[in-house]
Design a protein around this motif. Structure first.
Motif, short mmCIF file in Angstrom:
data_model
loop_
_atom_site.label_atom_id
_atom_site.label_comp_id
_atom_site.label_asym_id
_atom_site.label_seq_id
_atom_site.Cartn_x
_atom_site.Cartn_y
_atom_site.Cartn_z
N UNK A 119 44.87 46.63 38.12
CA UNK A 119 43.86 47.44 37.68
C UNK A 119 42.55 46.80 37.59
N UNK A 120 42.44 45.62 37.04
CA UNK A 120 41.23 44.85 36.85
C UNK A 120 40.78 44.58 38.12
N UNK A 121 41.83 44.04 39.02
CA UNK A 121 41.52 43.53 40.37
C UNK A 121 41.11 44.59 41.23
N UNK A 122 41.67 45.66 41.16
CA UNK A 122 41.14 46.93 42.08
C UNK A 122 39.81 47.24 41.76
N UNK A 123 39.60 47.29 40.51
CA UNK A 123 38.16 47.63 39.89
C UNK A 123 37.01 46.54 40.36
N UNK A 124 37.40 45.40 40.65
CA UNK A 124 36.63 44.41 40.68
C UNK A 124 36.26 43.95 42.29
N UNK A 125 37.47 44.17 43.19
CA UNK A 125 37.53 43.72 44.50
C UNK A 125 37.49 45.14 45.48
N UNK A 126 36.39 45.44 46.03
CA UNK A 126 36.52 46.59 47.02
C UNK A 126 37.67 46.59 48.01
N UNK A 127 37.65 45.53 48.68
CA UNK A 127 38.84 45.34 49.83
C UNK A 127 40.32 45.83 49.19
N UNK A 128 40.76 45.13 47.96
CA UNK A 128 41.73 45.39 47.58
C UNK A 128 41.90 47.24 47.22
#
Length: 206
Positions: free
Chosen positions: A109-118
């Motif tokens: 969840x944190x990664x999706x919120x921080x990295x637009x490509x993900x």
């Protein structure tokens, strides 16, 4: 007696199914033999994503092939190839969730919120889900042919989003050659559809 066209041969679909599983078999073999390089997790993630994009290009090629050859039989392959696109997209998503994130939902969840490509990649997978779920004849009857066609036009949204995801991933590695090649292929496949639709509207008005 007129010979059967190769696209109608009973062996055509099984043969394509076996060929479509080739990349997966190669990846498993390479992983088992420790031939995926210094970072096997990244190699699996990249390879499954690249094959998803390749199958997406092949699916979008089916309709132009039908137009150019005048052979409606090409459409027989579209559903199966579309399911393989979804299959490799799921493998790509699993590789990300497992190998990158360790199936930690908070970390994902944190990664999706921080990295637009993900986030864009995850959106592509979600958009592919209803297409895969309705890729059988009963779904067409349940939805009606018109609504089913409108739903499957999501592919025209998925394709540019997938290309955007690919662009962001490759930009971090400065690998512009691949981006240009696949961008040109997808642009051409979508462009020929736009041109044909424009010509049809112009003819109708005339």
């Amino acid at each position: 007696m007129t010979p059967r066209h190769p696209l109608l041969h009973p062996a055509t679909k099984p043969l394509i199914a076996v060929l479509a599983l080739g990349p997966l078999i190669w990846l498993f073999s390479a992983a088992a033999l420790n031939q995926l390089g210094a970072n096997p997790a990244e190699a699996l993630l990249r390879a499954t994503g690249l094959w998803t994009l390749r199958f997406l290009c092949v699916v979008l090629l089916i309709t132009p092939l039908r137009w150019w050859t005048g052979r409606a039989e090409w459409a027989r392959l579209r559903r199966m190839l579309g399911l393989y696109t979804f299959f490799y997209a799921v493998l790509h998503g699993l590789a990300y969730a497992w190998l990158d994130m360790g199936f930690e939902l908070d970390a994902i969840s944190r990664d999706l919120s921080k990295r637009p490509f993900a986030l864009v990649g995850f959106a592509c997978l979600l958009l592919l889900l209803p297409l895969a779920a309705t890729s059988f004849n009963r779904a067409i009857k349940m939805l009606g042919a018109a609504r089913w066609r409108r739903l499957h036009q999501l592919i025209y949204l998925i394709a540019p989003l997938a290309m955007l995801h690919f662009f962001w991933v490759r930009a971090s590695k400065h690998r512009w050659g691949e981006v240009l090649v696949y961008g040109a292929i997808l642009g051409g496949l979508l462009g020929v559809r736009a041109w044909r639709a424009w010509r049809a509207r112009r003819t109708h008005r005339a």
